[in-house]
Design an enzyme around this catalytic site. Structure first.
Site, PDB file in Angstrom:
ATOM      1  N   GLY A 154     -14.154 -24.389   7.939  1.00 33.86           N
ATOM      2  CA  GLY A 154     -14.510 -22.887   7.471  1.00 33.86           C
ATOM      3  C   GLY A 154     -15.799 -22.730   6.847  1.00 33.86           C
ATOM      4  O   GLY A 154     -16.658 -23.376   7.580  1.00 33.86           O
ATOM      5  N   ARG A 155     -16.026 -22.115   6.055  1.00 35.09           N
ATOM      6  CA  ARG A 155     -17.191 -21.756   5.594  1.00 35.09           C
ATOM      7  C   ARG A 155     -18.165 -22.822   4.949  1.00 35.09           C
ATOM      8  O   ARG A 155     -19.328 -23.211   5.382  1.00 35.09           O
ATOM      9  CB  ARG A 155     -17.403 -20.725   4.314  1.00 35.09           C
ATOM     10  CG  ARG A 155     -16.698 -19.263   4.791  1.00 35.09           C
ATOM     11  CD  ARG A 155     -16.295 -18.345   3.677  1.00 35.09           C
ATOM     12  NE  ARG A 155     -15.193 -18.816   2.652  1.00 35.09           N
ATOM     13  CZ  ARG A 155     -14.038 -17.832   2.755  1.00 35.09           C
ATOM     14  NH1 ARG A 155     -14.061 -16.968   3.177  1.00 35.09           N
ATOM     15  NH2 ARG A 155     -13.179 -18.726   2.107  1.00 35.09           N
ATOM     16  N   ARG A 177      -6.337 -25.968  11.774  1.00 36.91           N
ATOM     17  CA  ARG A 177      -4.967 -25.567  12.307  1.00 36.91           C
ATOM     18  C   ARG A 177      -5.054 -24.998  13.623  1.00 36.91           C
ATOM     19  O   ARG A 177      -4.564 -25.245  14.542  1.00 36.91           O
ATOM     20  CB  ARG A 177      -4.360 -24.591  11.278  1.00 36.91           C
ATOM     21  CG  ARG A 177      -3.703 -24.974  10.088  1.00 36.91           C
ATOM     22  CD  ARG A 177      -3.490 -23.796   9.308  1.00 36.91           C
ATOM     23  NE  ARG A 177      -4.430 -23.157   8.671  1.00 36.91           N
ATOM     24  CZ  ARG A 177      -4.440 -22.214   7.761  1.00 36.91           C
ATOM     25  NH1 ARG A 177      -3.503 -22.128   7.186  1.00 36.91           N
ATOM     26  NH2 ARG A 177      -5.757 -21.802   7.360  1.00 36.91           N
ATOM     27  N   THR A 235     -14.510 -32.568  -1.322  1.00 36.12           N
ATOM     28  CA  THR A 235     -15.127 -31.814  -2.476  1.00 36.12           C
ATOM     29  C   THR A 235     -14.209 -30.410  -2.683  1.00 36.12           C
ATOM     30  O   THR A 235     -14.671 -29.586  -2.875  1.00 36.12           O
ATOM     31  CB  THR A 235     -16.476 -31.303  -1.925  1.00 36.12           C
ATOM     32  OG1 THR A 235     -16.322 -30.823  -0.691  1.00 36.12           O
ATOM     33  CG2 THR A 235     -17.536 -32.302  -1.991  1.00 36.12           C
ATOM     34  N   ARG A 237     -10.184 -30.147  -3.012  1.00 34.19           N
ATOM     35  CA  ARG A 237      -9.343 -30.332  -4.182  1.00 34.19           C
ATOM     36  C   ARG A 237      -8.623 -31.786  -4.078  1.00 34.19           C
ATOM     37  O   ARG A 237      -8.214 -32.485  -3.163  1.00 34.19           O
ATOM     38  CB  ARG A 237      -7.901 -29.226  -4.084  1.00 34.19           C
ATOM     39  CG  ARG A 237      -8.301 -27.857  -4.273  1.00 34.19           C
ATOM     40  CD  ARG A 237      -8.594 -27.491  -5.840  1.00 34.19           C
ATOM     41  NE  ARG A 237      -9.160 -26.119  -6.109  1.00 34.19           N
ATOM     42  CZ  ARG A 237     -10.311 -25.650  -5.980  1.00 34.19           C
ATOM     43  NH1 ARG A 237     -11.313 -26.643  -5.863  1.00 34.19           N
ATOM     44  NH2 ARG A 237     -10.615 -24.252  -6.486  1.00 34.19           N
ATOM     45  N   GLU A 266      -7.806 -33.613 -13.119  1.00 33.88           N
ATOM     46  CA  GLU A 266      -9.051 -33.446 -13.820  1.00 33.88           C
ATOM     47  C   GLU A 266      -8.884 -33.278 -15.207  1.00 33.88           C
ATOM     48  O   GLU A 266      -8.262 -32.517 -15.563  1.00 33.88           O
ATOM     49  CB  GLU A 266     -10.056 -32.378 -12.876  1.00 33.88           C
ATOM     50  CG  GLU A 266     -10.095 -32.673 -11.534  1.00 33.88           C
ATOM     51  CD  GLU A 266     -10.891 -31.480 -10.727  1.00 33.88           C
ATOM     52  OE1 GLU A 266     -11.335 -30.522 -11.359  1.00 33.88           O
ATOM     53  OE2 GLU A 266     -11.131 -31.456  -9.540  1.00 33.88           O
ATOM     54  N   HIS A 285     -16.638 -32.083 -10.654  1.00 40.36           N
ATOM     55  CA  HIS A 285     -16.284 -30.676  -9.946  1.00 40.36           C
ATOM     56  C   HIS A 285     -17.629 -29.981 -10.079  1.00 40.36           C
ATOM     57  O   HIS A 285     -17.287 -28.892 -11.050  1.00 40.36           O
ATOM     58  CB  HIS A 285     -14.971 -30.202 -10.619  1.00 40.36           C
ATOM     59  CG  HIS A 285     -14.364 -29.030  -9.773  1.00 40.36           C
ATOM     60  ND1 HIS A 285     -13.049 -29.016  -9.849  1.00 40.36           N
ATOM     61  CD2 HIS A 285     -14.862 -28.273  -8.966  1.00 40.36           C
ATOM     62  CE1 HIS A 285     -12.553 -27.925  -8.889  1.00 40.36           C
ATOM     63  NE2 HIS A 285     -13.928 -27.520  -8.457  1.00 40.36           N
ATOM     64  N   ILE A 286     -18.594 -30.252  -9.488  1.00 39.45           N
ATOM     65  CA  ILE A 286     -19.809 -29.537  -9.696  1.00 39.45           C
ATOM     66  C   ILE A 286     -20.451 -28.811  -8.520  1.00 39.45           C
ATOM     67  O   ILE A 286     -21.300 -28.655  -8.238  1.00 39.45           O
ATOM     68  CB  ILE A 286     -20.910 -30.412 -10.306  1.00 39.45           C
ATOM     69  CG1 ILE A 286     -21.156 -31.569  -9.242  1.00 39.45           C
ATOM     70  CG2 ILE A 286     -20.612 -30.736 -11.623  1.00 39.45           C
ATOM     71  CD1 ILE A 286     -22.447 -32.464  -9.493  1.00 39.45           C
ATOM     72  N   GLY A 287     -19.381 -28.722  -7.484  1.00 40.61           N
ATOM     73  CA  GLY A 287     -19.625 -28.079  -6.178  1.00 40.61           C
ATOM     74  C   GLY A 287     -20.653 -26.788  -6.168  1.00 40.61           C
ATOM     75  O   GLY A 287     -21.631 -26.776  -5.638  1.00 40.61           O
TER      76      GLY A 287
HETATM   77  N1  LIG Z   1     -15.919 -28.727  -5.446  1.00 44.34           N
HETATM   78  C1  LIG Z   1     -16.055 -27.394  -5.722  1.00 44.34           C
HETATM   79  O1  LIG Z   1     -16.686 -26.996  -6.503  1.00 44.34           O
HETATM   80  C2  LIG Z   1     -15.628 -26.479  -4.828  1.00 44.34           C
HETATM   81  C3  LIG Z   1     -16.372 -25.136  -4.213  1.00 44.34           C
HETATM   82  C4  LIG Z   1     -15.874 -24.484  -3.574  1.00 44.34           C
HETATM   83  C5  LIG Z   1     -14.734 -24.494  -2.901  1.00 44.34           C
HETATM   84  N2  LIG Z   1     -13.969 -25.565  -3.077  1.00 44.34           N
HETATM   85  C6  LIG Z   1     -12.777 -25.793  -2.304  1.00 44.34           C
HETATM   86  O2  LIG Z   1     -13.095 -25.892  -0.866  1.00 44.34           O
HETATM   87  C7  LIG Z   1     -12.120 -24.943  -0.210  1.00 44.34           C
HETATM   88  C8  LIG Z   1     -12.645 -24.489   1.122  1.00 44.34           C
HETATM   89  O3  LIG Z   1     -13.416 -23.409   0.854  1.00 44.34           O
HETATM   90  P1  LIG Z   1     -14.045 -22.536   1.987  1.00 44.34           P
HETATM   91  O4  LIG Z   1     -14.658 -21.295   1.378  1.00 44.34           O
HETATM   92  O5  LIG Z   1     -14.768 -23.344   2.950  1.00 44.34           O
HETATM   93  O6  LIG Z   1     -12.706 -21.914   2.634  1.00 44.34           O
HETATM   94  P2  LIG Z   1     -12.483 -21.630   4.142  1.00 44.34           P
HETATM   95  O7  LIG Z   1     -11.058 -20.705   4.049  1.00 44.34           O
HETATM   96  O8  LIG Z   1     -13.668 -20.760   4.759  1.00 44.34           O
HETATM   97  O9  LIG Z   1     -12.104 -22.970   4.907  1.00 44.34           O
HETATM   98  C9  LIG Z   1     -11.059 -23.454   4.805  1.00 44.34           C
HETATM   99  C10 LIG Z   1     -10.557 -24.014   6.411  1.00 44.34           C
HETATM  100  O10 LIG Z   1      -9.416 -24.952   6.207  1.00 44.34           O
HETATM  101  C11 LIG Z   1      -8.514 -24.690   7.185  1.00 44.34           C
HETATM  102  N3  LIG Z   1      -7.346 -24.906   6.845  1.00 44.34           N
HETATM  103  C12 LIG Z   1      -6.495 -24.577   5.794  1.00 44.34           C
HETATM  104  N4  LIG Z   1      -5.340 -25.242   5.959  1.00 44.34           N
HETATM  105  C13 LIG Z   1      -5.440 -26.179   7.048  1.00 44.34           C
HETATM  106  C14 LIG Z   1      -4.333 -27.098   7.389  1.00 44.34           C
HETATM  107  N5  LIG Z   1      -3.332 -27.384   6.879  1.00 44.34           N
HETATM  108  N6  LIG Z   1      -5.026 -28.049   8.476  1.00 44.34           N
HETATM  109  C15 LIG Z   1      -6.077 -27.802   9.087  1.00 44.34           C
HETATM  110  N7  LIG Z   1      -7.055 -26.989   8.478  1.00 44.34           N
HETATM  111  C16 LIG Z   1      -6.794 -26.171   7.632  1.00 44.34           C
HETATM  112  C17 LIG Z   1      -8.819 -23.232   7.433  1.00 44.34           C
HETATM  113  O11 LIG Z   1      -8.534 -23.035   8.760  1.00 44.34           O
HETATM  114  C18 LIG Z   1     -10.206 -23.030   7.297  1.00 44.34           C
HETATM  115  O12 LIG Z   1     -11.272 -22.997   8.531  1.00 44.34           O
HETATM  116  C19 LIG Z   1     -11.393 -24.009  -1.085  1.00 44.34           C
HETATM  117  O13 LIG Z   1     -10.225 -23.825  -0.825  1.00 44.34           O
HETATM  118  C20 LIG Z   1     -11.533 -24.914  -2.640  1.00 44.34           C
HETATM  119  O14 LIG Z   1     -10.497 -25.529  -2.682  1.00 44.34           O
HETATM  120  C21 LIG Z   1     -14.399 -26.495  -3.893  1.00 44.34           C
HETATM  121  O1  LIG Z   2     -12.822 -23.143  -5.570  1.00 43.01           O
HETATM  122  C1  LIG Z   2     -13.963 -22.990  -6.131  1.00 43.01           C
HETATM  123  O2  LIG Z   2     -14.727 -22.130  -5.760  1.00 43.01           O
HETATM  124  C2  LIG Z   2     -14.319 -24.556  -6.773  1.00 43.01           C
HETATM  125  O3  LIG Z   2     -13.780 -25.133  -7.002  1.00 43.01           O
HETATM  126  C3  LIG Z   2     -14.948 -23.994  -8.320  1.00 43.01           C
HETATM  127  O4  LIG Z   2     -13.960 -23.663  -9.197  1.00 43.01           O
END
Ligand SMILES: NC(=O)c1ccc[n+]([C@@H]2O[C@H](COP(=O)([O-])OP(=O)(O)OC[C@H]3O[C@@H](n4cnc5c(N)ncnc54)[C@H](O)[C@@H]3O)[C@@H](O)[C@H]2O)c1
Ligand SMILES: O=C(O)[C@H](O)CO
Length: 326
Positions: A154-155, A177, A235, A237, A266, A285-287
């Site tokens: 994803g992003r 998926r 990074t 969950r 956490e 958790h500092i992403g």
């Molecule tokens: N560590 C941090 O501080 C931090 C910061 C930002 C985001 N995150 C985590 O990162 C995750 C992703 O963020 P994003 O903006 O890239 O989200 P996003 O929705 O752009 O990307 C998630 C991707 O995962 C895929 N996906 C979902 N379920 C799936 C499955 N069962 N099998 C295969 N692929 C699957 C989706 O199709 C999508 O392409 C967030 O949900 C969050 O939990 C953590």
């Molecule tokens: O999902 C997110 O954006 C990060 O985990 C920050 O809480």
């Protein structure tokens, strides 16, 4: 309208809300807010800016169905019961895009840190254990030209793929998926099934949301199928990997190393056995923890509340069905 903010946010977020005419109260973060205190604080406000990972469950929504909107300061919303929010008629927004590069940087940093045992090495200096120039002991591994497997392109996954390809010429494979053809236009990446992702990745980085389908997807069986030279990065969950299985896989050499920005629970306790391993690195958790990104997140969350004030839909709503039900 009145807004309750659960923790301090960057001043730009406060200024944005004040300019729009909101009355604001900010909880003093030195005092951890219990659910009961949160519910109480929400009784005489219209909107909530929920900072961090504080859970919003069905009890919360039953008690706070008067809220006109909730802005989260995260892209992940696994801590919120969205069905309950929708049933209560409360729209909820998140903060996508603005944190993608910062979070991908942390995944990249973990890849490098683990591959060169950076924290174990830095601790040697700190602990006075820098003895001689050793030629063959505790060596790292290189990333150049290796295969990076992305679980969830994803992003954030895409941002990491672009960095790894540009900087280290890494070969990118991914599992989603379904195929992400838009991302494939921006980066050379090959879609593979989950089993191939496990077997072929030199580094495997997790970027999916936490859902019932992804919870504990990286368990003993998955680690057994990975290369014994592989590095596992998470990074996204902490619940997406099974921590005891990961610890065992590292201890028995099923995989080589691990880098985590997220753990379960956490915070991770300081006596966790993972922290004693030379090819493990754990961050708290500092992403998204940069000045630039946290400022953008605060402004984006505030803009979603401003949309409610103006009678509009929240632009980053994650339970869009709430508007149908209304
Ligand atoms: N560590 C941090 O501080 C931090 C910061 C930002 C985001 N995150 C985590 O990162 C995750 C992703 O963020 P994003 O903006 O890239 O989200 P996003 O929705 O752009 O990307 C998630 C991707 O995962 C895929 N996906 C979902 N379920 C799936 C499955 N069962 N099998 C295969 N692929 C699957 C989706 O199709 C999508 O392409 C967030 O949900 C969050 O939990 C953590
Ligand atoms: O999902 C997110 O954006 C990060 O985990 C920050 O809480």
């Amino acid at each position: 309208m009145k807004v309750f903010i659960t923790k301090k946010i960057p001043q730009a977020g406060i200024d944005t809300l004040k300019e729009a005419g909101f009355e604001i109260s900010v909880h003093d973060e030195s005092d951890k807010l219990s659910q009961q205190e949160l519910i109480k604080a929400c009784q005489d406000v219209d909107l909530l800016l929920n900072v961090g990972q504080g859970k919003l469950d069905s009890t919360f929504f039953s008690a706070c169905s008067h809220l006109k909107g909730i802005a989260l300061t995260s892209v992940g919303y696994d801590h919120v019961n969205l069905d309950a929010a929708t049933k209560a008629g409360v729209p909820v927004s998140n903060t996508p895009d603005v944190l993608s590069d910062a979070t991908a940087d942390i995944a990249f940093l973990l890849m490098l840190a683990v591959s060169r045992k950076a924290f174990f090495r830095a601790n040697q200096v700190l602990n006075g254990a820098w003895a001689d120039f050793e030629f063959t002991k505790d060596l790292g591994i290189e990333l150049y030209g290796k295969t990076l497997g992305i679980f969830g392109l994803g992003r954030i996954g895409l941002s990491l793929a672009r960095k790894a390809q540009a900087a280290y010429g890494m070969n990118i494979i991914y599992h989603n998926r379904s195929r992400n053809t838009e991302a494939e236009k921006l980066v050379e990446a090959t879609y593979v099934n989950f089993d191939t992702l496990l077997k072929e990745s030199d580094v495997l980085s997790v970027h999916t949301n936490l859902t019932p389908e992804t919870q504990h997807r990286f368990n003993a069986q998955a680690f057994q199928r990975m290369k014994d030279s592989a590095i596992f990065i998470n990074t996204a969950r902490g619940k997406i990997h099974h921590e005891m299985d990961l610890t065992e896989a590292l201890r028995t050499g099923e995989i080589w190393g691990a880098g985590l920005d997220v753990t379960d629970p956490e915070p991770m306790q300081a006596d966790n056995p993972l922290l004693k391993m030379s090819s493990v690195c754990v961050f708290p958790h500092i992403g998204s923890a940069t000045i630039e990104t946290r400022t953008q997140m605060a402004i984006l969350a505030s803009n979603n509340l401003i949309a409610v004030l103006k009678g509009n839909k929240m632009p980053q709503v994650v339970n869009a069905d709430v508007y149908k039900e209304k």
